[in-house]
Design a protein around this motif. Sequence first.
Motif, PDB file in Angstrom:
ATOM      1  N   ALA A  78       0.849  -1.192   0.000  1.00 24.09           N
ATOM      2  CA  ALA A  78       0.000   0.000   0.000  1.00 24.09           C
ATOM      3  C   ALA A  78       0.885   1.242   0.000  1.00 24.09           C
ATOM      4  N   LEU A  79       0.480   2.257  -0.771  1.00 22.55           N
ATOM      5  CA  LEU A  79       1.284   3.484  -0.906  1.00 22.55           C
ATOM      6  C   LEU A  79       0.439   4.719  -0.642  1.00 22.55           C
ATOM      7  N   TRP A  80       1.040   5.666   0.095  1.00 23.32           N
ATOM      8  CA  TRP A  80       0.418   6.958   0.368  1.00 23.32           C
ATOM      9  C   TRP A  80       1.326   8.089  -0.115  1.00 23.32           C
ATOM     10  N   ASP A  81       0.741   9.135  -0.669  1.00 24.33           N
ATOM     11  CA  ASP A  81       1.449  10.390  -0.873  1.00 24.33           C
ATOM     12  C   ASP A  81       1.403  11.160   0.442  1.00 24.33           C
ATOM     13  N   VAL A  82       2.523  11.709   0.864  1.00 27.41           N
ATOM     14  CA  VAL A  82       2.579  12.374   2.158  1.00 27.41           C
ATOM     15  C   VAL A  82       3.295  13.712   2.028  1.00 27.41           C
ATOM     16  N   ALA A  83       3.220  14.498   3.086  1.00 26.71           N
ATOM     17  CA  ALA A  83       3.881  15.796   3.121  1.00 26.71           C
ATOM     18  C   ALA A  83       5.356  15.606   3.437  1.00 26.71           C
ATOM     19  N   ALA A  84       6.230  16.139   2.602  1.00 21.56           N
ATOM     20  CA  ALA A  84       7.672  15.954   2.777  1.00 21.56           C
ATOM     21  C   ALA A  84       8.189  16.617   4.049  1.00 21.56           C
ATOM     22  N   ASP A  85       7.494  17.640   4.538  1.00 18.71           N
ATOM     23  CA  ASP A  85       7.980  18.352   5.721  1.00 18.71           C
ATOM     24  C   ASP A  85       7.432  17.769   7.020  1.00 18.71           C
ATOM     25  N   ASP A  86       6.711  16.638   6.941  1.00 16.04           N
ATOM     26  CA  ASP A  86       6.137  16.042   8.149  1.00 16.04           C
ATOM     27  C   ASP A  86       6.300  14.518   8.118  1.00 16.04           C
ATOM     28  N   LEU A  87       7.430  14.065   7.603  1.00 17.54           N
ATOM     29  CA  LEU A  87       7.597  12.640   7.357  1.00 17.54           C
ATOM     30  C   LEU A  87       7.639  11.805   8.643  1.00 17.54           C
ATOM     31  N   ASP A  88       8.286  12.294   9.669  1.00 17.75           N
ATOM     32  CA  ASP A  88       8.377  11.514  10.908  1.00 17.75           C
ATOM     33  C   ASP A  88       6.985  11.200  11.457  1.00 17.75           C
ATOM     34  N   GLU A 125       4.145  11.224   9.767  1.00 18.63           N
ATOM     35  CA  GLU A 125       3.428  10.373   8.815  1.00 18.63           C
ATOM     36  C   GLU A 125       3.851   8.915   8.942  1.00 18.63           C
ATOM     37  N   ILE A 126       5.139   8.681   9.125  1.00 16.62           N
ATOM     38  CA  ILE A 126       5.638   7.315   9.280  1.00 16.62           C
ATOM     39  C   ILE A 126       5.019   6.668  10.513  1.00 16.62           C
ATOM     40  N   ALA A 127       5.032   7.372  11.624  1.00 17.32           N
ATOM     41  CA  ALA A 127       4.486   6.825  12.861  1.00 17.32           C
ATOM     42  C   ALA A 127       2.988   6.549  12.716  1.00 17.32           C
ATOM     43  N   PHE A 128       2.250   7.498  12.111  1.00 18.09           N
ATOM     44  CA  PHE A 128       0.809   7.318  11.969  1.00 18.09           C
ATOM     45  C   PHE A 128       0.470   6.153  11.046  1.00 18.09           C
ATOM     46  N   LEU A 129       1.100   6.103   9.878  1.00 11.34           N
ATOM     47  CA  LEU A 129       0.750   5.067   8.905  1.00 11.34           C
ATOM     48  C   LEU A 129       1.166   3.682   9.389  1.00 11.34           C
ATOM     49  N   ASP A 130       2.216   3.597  10.162  1.00 11.65           N
ATOM     50  CA  ASP A 130       2.617   2.326  10.753  1.00 11.65           C
ATOM     51  C   ASP A 130       1.505   1.803  11.666  1.00 11.65           C
ATOM     52  N   ARG A 131       0.983   2.668  12.535  1.00  9.72           N
ATOM     53  CA  ARG A 131      -0.121   2.271  13.418  1.00  9.72           C
ATOM     54  C   ARG A 131      -1.385   1.999  12.611  1.00  9.72           C
ATOM     55  N   HIS A 132      -1.660   2.875  11.669  1.00  6.69           N
ATOM     56  CA  HIS A 132      -2.868   2.806  10.848  1.00  6.69           C
ATOM     57  C   HIS A 132      -2.962   1.460  10.135  1.00  6.69           C
ATOM     58  N   ALA A 133      -1.876   1.048   9.511  1.00  7.96           N
ATOM     59  CA  ALA A 133      -1.888  -0.205   8.768  1.00  7.96           C
ATOM     60  C   ALA A 133      -2.010  -1.405   9.697  1.00  7.96           C
ATOM     61  N   THR A 134      -1.334  -1.349  10.830  1.00  5.25           N
ATOM     62  CA  THR A 134      -1.397  -2.457  11.781  1.00  5.25           C
ATOM     63  C   THR A 134      -2.803  -2.631  12.319  1.00  5.25           C
ATOM     64  N   GLU A 135      -3.473  -1.518  12.581  1.00  7.18           N
ATOM     65  CA  GLU A 135      -4.822  -1.585  13.153  1.00  7.18           C
ATOM     66  C   GLU A 135      -5.857  -2.120  12.172  1.00  7.18           C
ATOM     67  N   HIS A 136      -5.683  -1.829  10.876  1.00  8.06           N
ATOM     68  CA  HIS A 136      -6.748  -2.135   9.918  1.00  8.06           C
ATOM     69  C   HIS A 136      -6.436  -3.273   8.956  1.00  8.06           C
ATOM     70  N   PHE A 137      -5.217  -3.816   9.025  1.00  5.51           N
ATOM     71  CA  PHE A 137      -4.911  -4.995   8.209  1.00  5.51           C
ATOM     72  C   PHE A 137      -5.373  -6.233   8.964  1.00  5.51           C
ATOM     73  N   HIS A 138      -6.211  -7.023   8.312  1.00  6.71           N
ATOM     74  CA  HIS A 138      -6.771  -8.205   8.968  1.00  6.71           C
ATOM     75  C   HIS A 138      -6.445  -9.442   8.155  1.00  6.71           C
ATOM     76  N   ILE A 139      -5.918 -10.455   8.817  1.00  5.56           N
ATOM     77  CA  ILE A 139      -5.657 -11.741   8.171  1.00  5.56           C
ATOM     78  C   ILE A 139      -5.980 -12.863   9.130  1.00  5.56           C
ATOM     79  N   ARG A 140      -6.593 -13.905   8.579  1.00 11.27           N
ATOM     80  CA  ARG A 140      -6.883 -15.107   9.373  1.00 11.27           C
ATOM     81  C   ARG A 140      -6.454 -16.323   8.554  1.00 11.27           C
TER      82      ARG A 140
END
Length: 438
Positions: A409-419, A421-436
């Motif tokens: 999965a890929l997101w366009d993000v703001a270059a001046d707020d990368l830290d 964005e990285i922290a948020f998207l890491d949590r975001h993907a972990t919370e909403h990715f589901h596998i069984r």
Amino acid sequence: MKRAVLLLMHQGKSYMEQIAEAVAGVGVDLVAVSSRPKSPEVLEASRRYLADCVVTEESELQSGDVEKAVREFADRGYRIEAAFASFEGYRLLMSELNERLGARDSAVPALRLCLDKFELRRHLFAEGLSEVRGHRITPGVTPELDPAARWFVKPVRGAASFAAFLLEDVEDLAELPAIQEQMRADQAMRAIFMDRYDFLVEEYVEGPEFSFETFVLDGRVHHLCVHEKARVERLERTTLEGMSVSPPVSLDRELLLEGADFVTECLAALKGYGLTTGPLHIEVKYWEAKRRWEIIEINTRMGGSLIDPSVRTVTGLSSFDLWIEALLLPDGERDAFHERLTRASQLEALRTGSPTRATVFLSKYGEKGRTIDEIRFEPPTRPPRILRVHVAEGTELEASDRAICLMDALWDVAADDLDAEIAFLDRHATEHFHIRYR
């Protein structure tokens, strides 16, 4: 006769949409020779992008298959002007045919050197461009390793982090024969090893890891952009690259540009072997203890996963388009091609302090040998701009010690707020990715 590019397909699959678009952009037809697919449906999905196709009886292409296909397409009215292969296992076949056809490509000796991680390390060491000590592993012989250093094991011919791991105990090398049997049995990846299943062990370079997405034409090097591997997970017998971000965040601009200059110097040491044309996905690390850069590997292709969409987002150029164009580029258009690469380069923007676009993309991986019962990624907010789920319910994953990617999965993000964005998207993907699994 109709002008055509010959695509070398592995088991009926390739990056069909991107390749077809790139070939159409240079005004020629796209035809393919494919090794036998696992199921007819796989090939049917690819055929709609092709003007014509021939299929072999074996699961891997050989040189004779390619030569036979050129003759068969000539009988059907196609004049093959260049070969193209996004699948690394067919990179040498591509170069061999392009040499005969007169298409621009790197030479086989250069590709062989880069594909052999042990010989590449030896060459860079001899040129004074590496301080990493390494040993080829000989069956039945335990290498003498400096106990003061950390050591990393990987196949001489690598693929998908197959059996790439930190060596915690030299006795773990006894497991390599069993891993080699996995490599031989892995139907999807076996061709990449090119009948090479040996291993090396080398000093572990402790520090942040990056990949330079580079294009070479006539030996001239253009670094299009650079990704930092922002999340890396080390499992017992493989390494998973969970998130990449461009531009990098952990090093300052001056040190990053120093890394780009170092990579250029390393490529210059390979020019004499014929590393002159094509995309390169170059993995490098900054060795913090020694305050120096080190090449980890030079892949003579564009990067996998969502590297190319990320490059396109950051630079406006696609590695597929550039590679196809370069194969057929008339002499009179080379200067304009170089100028376009320079203008698009993220590294040039960093040198001048110009703004650059930014991306974050992440990957989720599966457990070897398990069967997927359910998989989904449906975040209620901030959905990715690009989402690729590679498996369906009922898929049985290979029982192999390699990275088995389930989703990108890929997101366009703001270059001046990368830290942030990285922290948020890491949590975001972990919370909403589901596998069984079943």
